[in-house]
Design a protein around this motif. Structure first.
Motif, PDB file in Angstrom:
ATOM      1  N   ASP A 129       0.828  -1.208   0.000  1.00 18.22           N
ATOM      2  CA  ASP A 129       0.000   0.000   0.000  1.00 18.22           C
ATOM      3  C   ASP A 129       0.865   1.261   0.000  1.00 18.22           C
ATOM      4  O   ASP A 129       1.018   1.933   1.016  1.00 18.22           O
ATOM      5  N   GLN A 130       1.426   1.549  -1.148  1.00 12.79           N
ATOM      6  CA  GLN A 130       2.187   2.787  -1.355  1.00 12.79           C
ATOM      7  C   GLN A 130       2.287   3.047  -2.843  1.00 12.79           C
ATOM      8  O   GLN A 130       2.513   2.133  -3.625  1.00 12.79           O
ATOM      9  N   GLN A 131       2.048   4.287  -3.215  1.00  7.04           N
ATOM     10  CA  GLN A 131       2.104   4.702  -4.615  1.00  7.04           C
ATOM     11  C   GLN A 131       1.263   3.812  -5.533  1.00  7.04           C
ATOM     12  O   GLN A 131       1.640   3.531  -6.675  1.00  7.04           O
ATOM     13  N   TYR A 132       0.139   3.368  -4.999  1.00  8.09           N
ATOM     14  CA  TYR A 132      -0.734   2.447  -5.724  1.00  8.09           C
ATOM     15  C   TYR A 132      -2.094   2.507  -5.030  1.00  8.09           C
ATOM     16  O   TYR A 132      -2.146   2.587  -3.799  1.00  8.09           O
ATOM     17  N   PRO A 133      -3.202   2.464  -5.759  1.00 10.59           N
ATOM     18  CA  PRO A 133      -4.507   2.510  -5.090  1.00 10.59           C
ATOM     19  C   PRO A 133      -4.626   1.395  -4.044  1.00 10.59           C
ATOM     20  O   PRO A 133      -4.283   0.240  -4.303  1.00 10.59           O
ATOM     21  N   MET A 134      -5.089   1.765  -2.858  1.00 10.60           N
ATOM     22  CA  MET A 134      -5.059   0.814  -1.732  1.00 10.60           C
ATOM     23  C   MET A 134      -5.807  -0.484  -2.010  1.00 10.60           C
ATOM     24  O   MET A 134      -5.336  -1.544  -1.631  1.00 10.60           O
ATOM     25  N   GLU A 135      -6.946  -0.424  -2.662  1.00  6.47           N
ATOM     26  CA  GLU A 135      -7.683  -1.666  -2.892  1.00  6.47           C
ATOM     27  C   GLU A 135      -6.905  -2.592  -3.822  1.00  6.47           C
ATOM     28  O   GLU A 135      -6.953  -3.809  -3.672  1.00  6.47           O
ATOM     29  N   HIS A 136      -6.159  -2.020  -4.761  1.00  4.18           N
ATOM     30  CA  HIS A 136      -5.334  -2.840  -5.646  1.00  4.18           C
ATOM     31  C   HIS A 136      -4.143  -3.432  -4.890  1.00  4.18           C
ATOM     32  O   HIS A 136      -3.779  -4.589  -5.095  1.00  4.18           O
ATOM     33  N   TYR A 159     -12.442   8.840   8.496  1.00  3.76           N
ATOM     34  CA  TYR A 159     -11.998   8.119   7.303  1.00  3.76           C
ATOM     35  C   TYR A 159     -10.631   8.654   6.900  1.00  3.76           C
ATOM     36  O   TYR A 159     -10.511   9.471   6.001  1.00  3.76           O
ATOM     37  N   ARG A 160      -9.600   8.196   7.609  1.00  2.33           N
ATOM     38  CA  ARG A 160      -8.259   8.734   7.447  1.00  2.33           C
ATOM     39  C   ARG A 160      -7.311   7.820   6.679  1.00  2.33           C
ATOM     40  O   ARG A 160      -6.349   8.284   6.090  1.00  2.33           O
ATOM     41  N   SER A 161      -7.557   6.514   6.753  1.00  3.46           N
ATOM     42  CA  SER A 161      -6.599   5.563   6.169  1.00  3.46           C
ATOM     43  C   SER A 161      -7.286   4.249   5.859  1.00  3.46           C
ATOM     44  O   SER A 161      -8.472   4.067   6.116  1.00  3.46           O
ATOM     45  N   VAL A 162      -6.491   3.319   5.381  1.00  7.58           N
ATOM     46  CA  VAL A 162      -6.981   1.977   5.092  1.00  7.58           C
ATOM     47  C   VAL A 162      -7.594   1.329   6.338  1.00  7.58           C
ATOM     48  O   VAL A 162      -8.470   0.471   6.229  1.00  7.58           O
ATOM     49  N   ALA A 163      -7.184   1.762   7.512  1.00  7.51           N
ATOM     50  CA  ALA A 163      -7.738   1.221   8.754  1.00  7.51           C
ATOM     51  C   ALA A 163      -9.238   1.475   8.861  1.00  7.51           C
ATOM     52  O   ALA A 163      -9.942   0.764   9.582  1.00  7.51           O
ATOM     53  N   ASP A 164      -9.730   2.466   8.126  1.00  3.78           N
ATOM     54  CA  ASP A 164     -11.142   2.845   8.186  1.00  3.78           C
ATOM     55  C   ASP A 164     -11.967   2.324   7.017  1.00  3.78           C
ATOM     56  O   ASP A 164     -13.152   2.616   6.913  1.00  3.78           O
ATOM     57  N   VAL A 165     -11.348   1.566   6.115  1.00  4.58           N
ATOM     58  CA  VAL A 165     -12.062   1.064   4.935  1.00  4.58           C
ATOM     59  C   VAL A 165     -12.794  -0.225   5.283  1.00  4.58           C
ATOM     60  O   VAL A 165     -12.184  -1.241   5.596  1.00  4.58           O
ATOM     61  N   VAL A 166     -14.121  -0.147   5.237  1.00  2.00           N
ATOM     62  CA  VAL A 166     -14.948  -1.322   5.518  1.00  2.00           C
ATOM     63  C   VAL A 166     -15.927  -1.630   4.383  1.00  2.00           C
ATOM     64  O   VAL A 166     -16.596  -2.658   4.400  1.00  2.00           O
ATOM     65  N   ASP A 167     -16.007  -0.733   3.399  1.00  2.27           N
ATOM     66  CA  ASP A 167     -16.882  -0.923   2.249  1.00  2.27           C
ATOM     67  C   ASP A 167     -16.510   0.107   1.180  1.00  2.27           C
ATOM     68  O   ASP A 167     -15.598   0.919   1.385  1.00  2.27           O
ATOM     69  N   ALA A 168     -17.217   0.074   0.068  1.00  4.29           N
ATOM     70  CA  ALA A 168     -16.900   0.982  -1.044  1.00  4.29           C
ATOM     71  C   ALA A 168     -17.089   2.445  -0.656  1.00  4.29           C
ATOM     72  O   ALA A 168     -16.301   3.309  -1.055  1.00  4.29           O
ATOM     73  N   ASP A 169     -18.105   2.736   0.133  1.00  2.00           N
ATOM     74  CA  ASP A 169     -18.366   4.111   0.554  1.00  2.00           C
ATOM     75  C   ASP A 169     -17.227   4.647   1.427  1.00  2.00           C
ATOM     76  O   ASP A 169     -16.746   5.756   1.219  1.00  2.00           O
ATOM     77  N   SER A 170     -16.792   3.844   2.390  1.00  2.00           N
ATOM     78  CA  SER A 170     -15.698   4.297   3.261  1.00  2.00           C
ATOM     79  C   SER A 170     -14.389   4.425   2.479  1.00  2.00           C
ATOM     80  O   SER A 170     -13.576   5.308   2.764  1.00  2.00           O
TER      81      SER A 170
END
Length: 188
Positions: A28-35, A157-168
């Motif tokens: 997770d750097q210089q690349y979209p996080m989900e990818h 919603y600051r980082s990947v730690a807060d991603v739980v779905d597409a909206d977040s």
């Protein structure tokens, strides 16, 4: 279940394998996080295992080719392959091949931060985010985790730690974009 990759199969890999989560964060750097967090599933599909010992022992050129083959595990798939192997070696040598031991037998967040920042590809910022990810999504909350994670421990919603779905995921993207704009304006 972790839903960072926004892909059910990749998210299952992240949820079921601690090393996969560690690798996703590495990527997770210089690349979209989900990818980035889909990278471990690609390695598993192509290599047949995410066993750190097998990855550490893999022939480097062959592993690089596996990671760089489109769709690559990262925009910089060749260099990231080496980082993944270096990370696997540390997990094997220092944690008996069990990535979860990095956080499962830790009593305090400062110890966790020290362990994380000692990993290849993990600086202080990445360690803070991963500590927040462990706390918010896996309920791994060593003593002092909020202080160690800094702003990443806050609600929002600051980082990947807060991603739980597409909206977040989109809200985290918006937050990061706003932060970059603030930083750029401050430099002007």
């Amino acid at each position: 279940m972790v839903t960072i990759a926004q892909d059910p199969a990749a998210d299952r890999v992240l949820s079921d394998d601690p090393f996969a989560l560690l690798v996703g964060m590495l990527l997770d750097q210089q690349y979209p996080m989900e990818h980035a967090f889909r990278g471990p599933a690609k390695i598993l599909e192509r290599f047949g295992t995410l066993d750190p010992a097998a990855i550490a022992d893999a022939e480097p050129d062959a592993f690089v080719d596996l990671c760089a083959t489109p769709p690559a595990i990262h925009r910089y798939g060749r260099s990231m392959a080496g980082r993944v192997q270096a990370l696997a070696k540390v997990v094997v040598d220092e944690y008996d091949g069990d990535a979860s031991r990095i956080w499962s037998d830790v009593g305090s967040a400062p110890v966790l931060m020290k362990r994380l920042t000692a990993l290849p590809g993990y600086g202080e910022q990445k360690a803070k985010i991963f500590t927040a990810l462990l706390a918010k999504q896996l309920d791994v909350k060593p003593r002092g985790w909020t202080k160690a994670s800094g702003d990443y421990a806050k609600k929002g919603y600051r980082s990947v730690a807060d991603v739980v779905d597409a909206d977040s995921l989109q809200k985290v993207r918006q937050f990061k974009k706003a932060k970059k704009a603030e930083a750029k304006a401050a430099q002007a």
